[in-house]
Design an enzyme around this catalytic site. Structure first.
Site, PDB file in Angstrom:
ATOM      1  CG  PHE A   1      36.259 -16.259   0.963  1.00 37.29           C
ATOM      2  CD1 PHE A   1      37.546 -15.334   1.610  1.00 37.29           C
ATOM      3  CD2 PHE A   1      35.675 -16.166  -0.199  1.00 37.29           C
ATOM      4  CE1 PHE A   1      37.772 -14.222   0.374  1.00 37.29           C
ATOM      5  CE2 PHE A   1      36.199 -15.216  -1.160  1.00 37.29           C
ATOM      6  CZ  PHE A   1      37.268 -14.340  -0.902  1.00 37.29           C
TER       7      PHE A   1
ATOM      8  CG  HIS B   1      28.178 -11.954   4.365  1.00 32.17           C
ATOM      9  ND1 HIS B   1      27.414 -13.223   3.902  1.00 32.17           N
ATOM     10  CD2 HIS B   1      29.262 -12.385   4.796  1.00 32.17           C
ATOM     11  CE1 HIS B   1      28.236 -14.300   4.126  1.00 32.17           C
ATOM     12  NE2 HIS B   1      29.346 -13.825   4.534  1.00 32.17           N
TER      13      HIS B   1
ATOM     14  CG  HIS C   1      31.093 -19.317   6.802  1.00 34.28           C
ATOM     15  ND1 HIS C   1      31.735 -18.946   5.764  1.00 34.28           N
ATOM     16  CD2 HIS C   1      31.632 -19.844   7.609  1.00 34.28           C
ATOM     17  CE1 HIS C   1      32.922 -19.012   6.281  1.00 34.28           C
ATOM     18  NE2 HIS C   1      32.917 -19.662   7.289  1.00 34.28           N
ATOM     19  CG  ASP C   2      31.337 -15.443   6.756  1.00 33.71           C
ATOM     20  OD1 ASP C   2      32.790 -15.736   6.944  1.00 33.71           O
ATOM     21  OD2 ASP C   2      30.821 -15.928   5.694  1.00 33.71           O
TER      22      ASP C   2
END
Ligand code: SAH
Ligand code: MG
Length: 213
Positions: free
Chosen positions: A19, A143, A168-169
């Site tokens: 990802f 997450h 990230h994200d």
């Protein structure tokens, strides 16, 4: 001159399972080289090694080591029936996800075994035993809110002065994705020890500007 990512490693990373879009991967590579003079690089969330190829390439190019942490049992969204489940990483004999063989295969195929050190286990456990100041910390693990908050609380204190904290994200707009990575990004900035240096897609690069106490 700015360091450039080895072309064959870049192509390899783009094909690897995982990802990390190419533009964000290259931003990660650049951050890895920028952080390398300050200390080793450390990643939370190896999965099958896609981002570790970008950071491992930076470690090779810019003279550092990469430590990459994962318990290899997958996050919530990787479990059977969830949005990002991949049947190939599911080990039917144990009834669990097991991404460790994929990580090892990726590192071997990319010839990065000498600069990338896999650490297998829960990230917060390892934070308690860690003592080396980091040139770069990349948070891309669990997450959920507790997982993301614990990763920031446990690991950000290990980032060296002038070292980088990469998350990230991070989605500013809740419609684009989940909130915990955004929340820890805000918490890092609001704490006053980090300032934002750059952004690429959902990747945010922060630098420690106030020394650890
Ligand atoms: N960086 C990867 C994607 C990471 S996915 C890529 O480039 O493709 C998130 C990973 O974090 C999963 O593999 C999951 O097993 C791991 N993870 C989640 N919570 C964790 C924790 N508390 N400790 C260690 N690893 C964790
Ligand atoms: Mg991610």
């Amino acid at each position: 001159m700015l360091a450039a990512m080895d072309d064959s490693l870049r192509k390899f990373a783009e094909r690897a399972r995982g990802f990390m879009p190419p533009n964000e991967g290259l931003a990660l590579f650049r951050a890895g080289c920028a952080g390398a003079p300050k200390g080793p690089l450390l990643e939370i969330g190896s999965y099958c090694g896609k981002s570790a190829v970008y950071l491992g390439a930076a470690a090779r190019e810019c003279g550092a080591r990469l430590f990459t942490i994962d318990h290899h049992r997958g996050s919530e969204e990787h479990q059977p029936g969830e949005e990002f489940h991949d049947p190939e990483i599911y080990d039917a004999s144990s009834g669990r996800i097991d991404t460790l063989p994929f990580l090892l295969e990726t590192l071997a195929a990319a010839s990065l075994e000498d600069v990338v050190v896999p650490l297998v286990g829960a990230s917060t456990e390892m934070a308690r035993s860690w003592s080396v100041p980091l040139g770069l910390l990349f948070i891309d693990g669990g997450h959920s809110s507790p997982a993301a908050q614990d990763d920031l609380a446990g690991w950000a204190p290990h980032v060296a002065l002038g070292g980088l904290l990469v998350i990230h994200d991070v989605f500013e707009n809740p419609e684009d994705g989940g909130r915990p990575p955004y929340e820890i990004y805000r918490r890092a900035l609001d704490g006053g020890s980090f300032v934002e240096r750059s952004a690429e897609g959902s990747l945010r690069v922060l630098e420690r500007v106030v020394d650890r106490v």
